[in-house]
Scaffold this active site. Structure first.
Site, PDB file in Angstrom:
ATOM      1  CG  ASP A  20     -40.441  33.855 -14.539  1.00 57.05           C
ATOM      2  OD1 ASP A  20     -41.131  32.836 -14.372  1.00 57.05           O
ATOM      3  OD2 ASP A  20     -40.163  34.655 -13.617  1.00 57.05           O
ATOM      4  CE1 TYR A  25     -41.212  38.863  -9.639  1.00 57.79           C
ATOM      5  CE2 TYR A  25     -41.140  38.035 -11.882  1.00 57.79           C
ATOM      6  CZ  TYR A  25     -40.948  37.839 -10.525  1.00 57.79           C
ATOM      7  OH  TYR A  25     -40.505  36.624 -10.077  1.00 57.79           O
ATOM      8  CE  LYS A  54     -42.615  33.515 -11.181  1.00 58.33           C
ATOM      9  NZ  LYS A  54     -42.097  34.759 -11.756  1.00 58.33           N
ATOM     10  CG  HIS A  85     -44.678  35.092  -6.858  1.00 59.17           C
ATOM     11  ND1 HIS A  85     -44.730  36.279  -7.516  1.00 59.17           N
ATOM     12  CD2 HIS A  85     -43.358  34.807  -6.730  1.00 59.17           C
ATOM     13  CE1 HIS A  85     -43.494  36.691  -7.785  1.00 59.17           C
ATOM     14  NE2 HIS A  85     -42.649  35.811  -7.310  1.00 59.17           N
TER      15      HIS A  85
HETATM   16  N1  NAP Z   1     -40.388  32.829  -8.238  1.00 63.38           N
HETATM   17  C1  NAP Z   1     -39.717  33.700  -7.548  1.00 63.38           C
HETATM   18  O1  NAP Z   1     -39.983  33.936  -6.360  1.00 63.38           O
HETATM   19  C2  NAP Z   1     -38.569  34.422  -8.187  1.00 63.38           C
HETATM   20  C3  NAP Z   1     -37.615  35.071  -7.381  1.00 63.38           C
HETATM   21  C4  NAP Z   1     -36.537  35.721  -8.021  1.00 63.38           C
HETATM   22  C5  NAP Z   1     -36.443  35.727  -9.401  1.00 63.38           C
HETATM   23  N2  NAP Z   1     -37.418  35.094 -10.148  1.00 63.38           N
HETATM   24  C6  NAP Z   1     -37.339  35.105 -11.631  1.00 63.38           C
HETATM   25  O2  NAP Z   1     -36.044  34.777 -12.049  1.00 63.38           O
HETATM   26  C7  NAP Z   1     -35.518  35.817 -12.888  1.00 63.38           C
HETATM   27  C8  NAP Z   1     -34.016  35.914 -12.719  1.00 63.38           C
HETATM   28  O3  NAP Z   1     -33.693  35.967 -11.352  1.00 63.38           O
HETATM   29  P1  NAP Z   1     -32.757  37.051 -10.690  1.00 63.38           P
HETATM   30  O4  NAP Z   1     -32.817  38.368 -11.358  1.00 63.38           O
HETATM   31  O5  NAP Z   1     -33.075  36.983  -9.261  1.00 63.38           O
HETATM   32  O6  NAP Z   1     -31.304  36.400 -10.809  1.00 63.38           O
HETATM   33  P2  NAP Z   1     -30.200  36.218 -11.931  1.00 63.38           P
HETATM   34  O7  NAP Z   1     -30.766  36.046 -13.272  1.00 63.38           O
HETATM   35  O8  NAP Z   1     -29.355  35.157 -11.319  1.00 63.38           O
HETATM   36  O9  NAP Z   1     -29.400  37.587 -11.806  1.00 63.38           O
HETATM   37  C9  NAP Z   1     -29.745  38.726 -12.523  1.00 63.38           C
HETATM   38  C10 NAP Z   1     -28.577  39.712 -12.402  1.00 63.38           C
HETATM   39  O10 NAP Z   1     -27.431  39.105 -13.004  1.00 63.38           O
HETATM   40  C11 NAP Z   1     -26.812  39.994 -13.916  1.00 63.38           C
HETATM   41  N3  NAP Z   1     -26.348  39.187 -15.037  1.00 63.38           N
HETATM   42  C12 NAP Z   1     -27.070  38.636 -16.042  1.00 63.38           C
HETATM   43  N4  NAP Z   1     -26.298  37.949 -16.874  1.00 63.38           N
HETATM   44  C13 NAP Z   1     -25.046  38.034 -16.391  1.00 63.38           C
HETATM   45  C14 NAP Z   1     -23.799  37.514 -16.810  1.00 63.38           C
HETATM   46  N5  NAP Z   1     -23.694  36.796 -17.923  1.00 63.38           N
HETATM   47  N6  NAP Z   1     -22.700  37.782 -16.063  1.00 63.38           N
HETATM   48  C15 NAP Z   1     -22.799  38.535 -14.935  1.00 63.38           C
HETATM   49  N7  NAP Z   1     -23.949  39.071 -14.481  1.00 63.38           N
HETATM   50  C16 NAP Z   1     -25.065  38.820 -15.202  1.00 63.38           C
HETATM   51  C17 NAP Z   1     -27.880  40.964 -14.315  1.00 63.38           C
HETATM   52  O11 NAP Z   1     -27.328  42.219 -14.544  1.00 63.38           O
HETATM   53  P3  NAP Z   1     -27.472  42.966 -15.996  1.00 63.38           P
HETATM   54  O12 NAP Z   1     -28.929  43.231 -16.210  1.00 63.38           O
HETATM   55  O13 NAP Z   1     -26.675  44.187 -15.827  1.00 63.38           O
HETATM   56  O14 NAP Z   1     -26.896  42.012 -17.023  1.00 63.38           O
HETATM   57  C18 NAP Z   1     -28.813  40.997 -13.108  1.00 63.38           C
HETATM   58  O15 NAP Z   1     -28.439  42.036 -12.209  1.00 63.38           O
HETATM   59  C19 NAP Z   1     -36.286  37.070 -12.452  1.00 63.38           C
HETATM   60  O16 NAP Z   1     -36.298  38.035 -13.470  1.00 63.38           O
HETATM   61  C20 NAP Z   1     -37.664  36.479 -12.208  1.00 63.38           C
HETATM   62  O17 NAP Z   1     -38.331  36.340 -13.447  1.00 63.38           O
HETATM   63  C21 NAP Z   1     -38.443  34.428  -9.564  1.00 63.38           C
END
Ligand code: NAP
Length: 288
Positions: A20, A25, A54, A85
């Site tokens: 994704d 980004y 997006k 997006h």
């Molecule tokens: N469409 C949209 O508007 C939108 C908005 C937000 C996000 N997104 C997409 O969704 C993806 C993921 O979302 P997100 O980064 O917001 O949330 P997430 O995946 O819920 O959280 C990521 C964070 O969680 C940590 N993490 C990962 N695995 C873990 C585990 N097993 N245990 C504890 N902590 C863990 C990571 O740290 P470490 O790197 O240190 O492991 C990182 O800081 C984004 O990269 C993006 O592609 C889309």
């Protein structure tokens, strides 16, 4: 120490195949570079990957040119999924995830969606969809859309379960993709509340799993694809291990009792002068 591209190759070997990204980004060039390297090394075939990108708000006036730019950044001929997006339109020169008050333009989703449909007709993508859309916004879009969005990518995790949206999307055969599937711990706007939730932790203990695996498995059990981010190799392995965790009906019932909390509220897209959304409730059409 692993460099970026060897990390990405490890990711493929772990079994990840959905990537994704988004123009805003800034990750498209690095992702494309790593995937193209893996393809040319014979590690994977393009057809086995699923790449989502997006359309940023400043490109709502011209999705075709925006997707051309995305493909150029990725070094690819198509993306598998191209999403609007946010339901937010910005001035064409604004490339900032946190827009200023003067950066907004009047929303015209009908024209934007026409451009998205054109992207599909031109073969620049294999599917089109939306992100951060409420049921109300999708319902309005369906009034004029020739092509129904294939996907709505939204925040979804055990503390923001999206019951109404999931039921609505199911009726129209729109796939729900769950972002921030762990609640975004470590992100400037995110929270550790999901992975530290006592119910999630006790379910994890019971299954000899981790809280993250339980949260991800919960999303999968609801039929969503879960999008999770990590820069850490061990956590990448841990997260894909969610596929091996089996949740029981009792676990799902317990998760249903957790108090709901929308973590990504989108306050950056709300203002009293230029945004079409005066309040956070307006942005989500009261669905929060
Ligand atoms: N469409 C949209 O508007 C939108 C908005 C937000 C996000 N997104 C997409 O969704 C993806 C993921 O979302 P997100 O980064 O917001 O949330 P997430 O995946 O819920 O959280 C990521 C964070 O969680 C940590 N993490 C990962 N695995 C873990 C585990 N097993 N245990 C504890 N902590 C863990 C990571 O740290 P470490 O790197 O240190 O492991 C990182 O800081 C984004 O990269 C993006 O592609 C889309």
């Amino acid at each position: 120490m692993l460099n970026m591209s060897s990390t990405k190759i490890c990711i493929l070997q772990m079994g990840y195949c959905h990537f994704d990204t988004a123009q805003i980004y800034g990750s498209e060039p690095a992702l494309g570079n790593a995937l193209n390297k893996a393809i040319s090394n014979g590690l994977v075939e393009r057809e086995d990957l699923f790449v989502t990108s997006k359309l940023w708000g400043s490109n709502h006036h011209d999705p075709v040119s925006a997707l051309d730019q995305t493909l150029n950044n990725l070094g690819m001929e198509y993306v598998d999924m191209f999403l609007v997006h946010w339901p937010v339109r910005l001035k064409p020169w604004v490339f900032n995830p946190l827009p200023n008050e003067e950066d907004f333009e009047q929303l015209d989703l009908e024209t934007t969606w026409e451009g998205m449909e054109r992207c599909l007709e031109l073969g620049l993508c294999r599917g089109i969809g939306v992100s951060n859309f409420s049921c109300t916004k999708i319902e309005r879009l369906l009034d004029y859309a020739s092509i129904i969005p294939a996907v709505n990518q939204v925040e979804m995790h055990p503390m923001w379960r999206q019951n109404k949206l999931r039921a609505f999307c199911k009726d129209y055969n729109i796939h729900v993709s769950a972002y921030s599937a762990l609640g975004g711990p470590g992100n400037y706007w995110g929270s550790t509340a999901v992975v530290q939730n006592p119910i999630i932790q006790s379910i994890a203990l019971k299954h000899n799993a981790t809280p993250a695996q339980v949260a991800l498995r919960w999303g999968l059990s609801k039929g969503a694809s879960v999008i999770v981010k990590s820069f850490n190799k061990e956590r990448l392995k841990e997260n894909i291990g969610a596929l091996n965790v089996e949740l029981e009906d009792d676990d799902l019932l317990e998760i249903k009792q957790i108090e709901q909390w929308k973590i990504m509220r989108g306050e950056y897209y709300v203002n009293r002068t230029t945004s079409p959304y005066r309040t956070i409730q307006d942005l989500w059409d009261g669905e929060i």
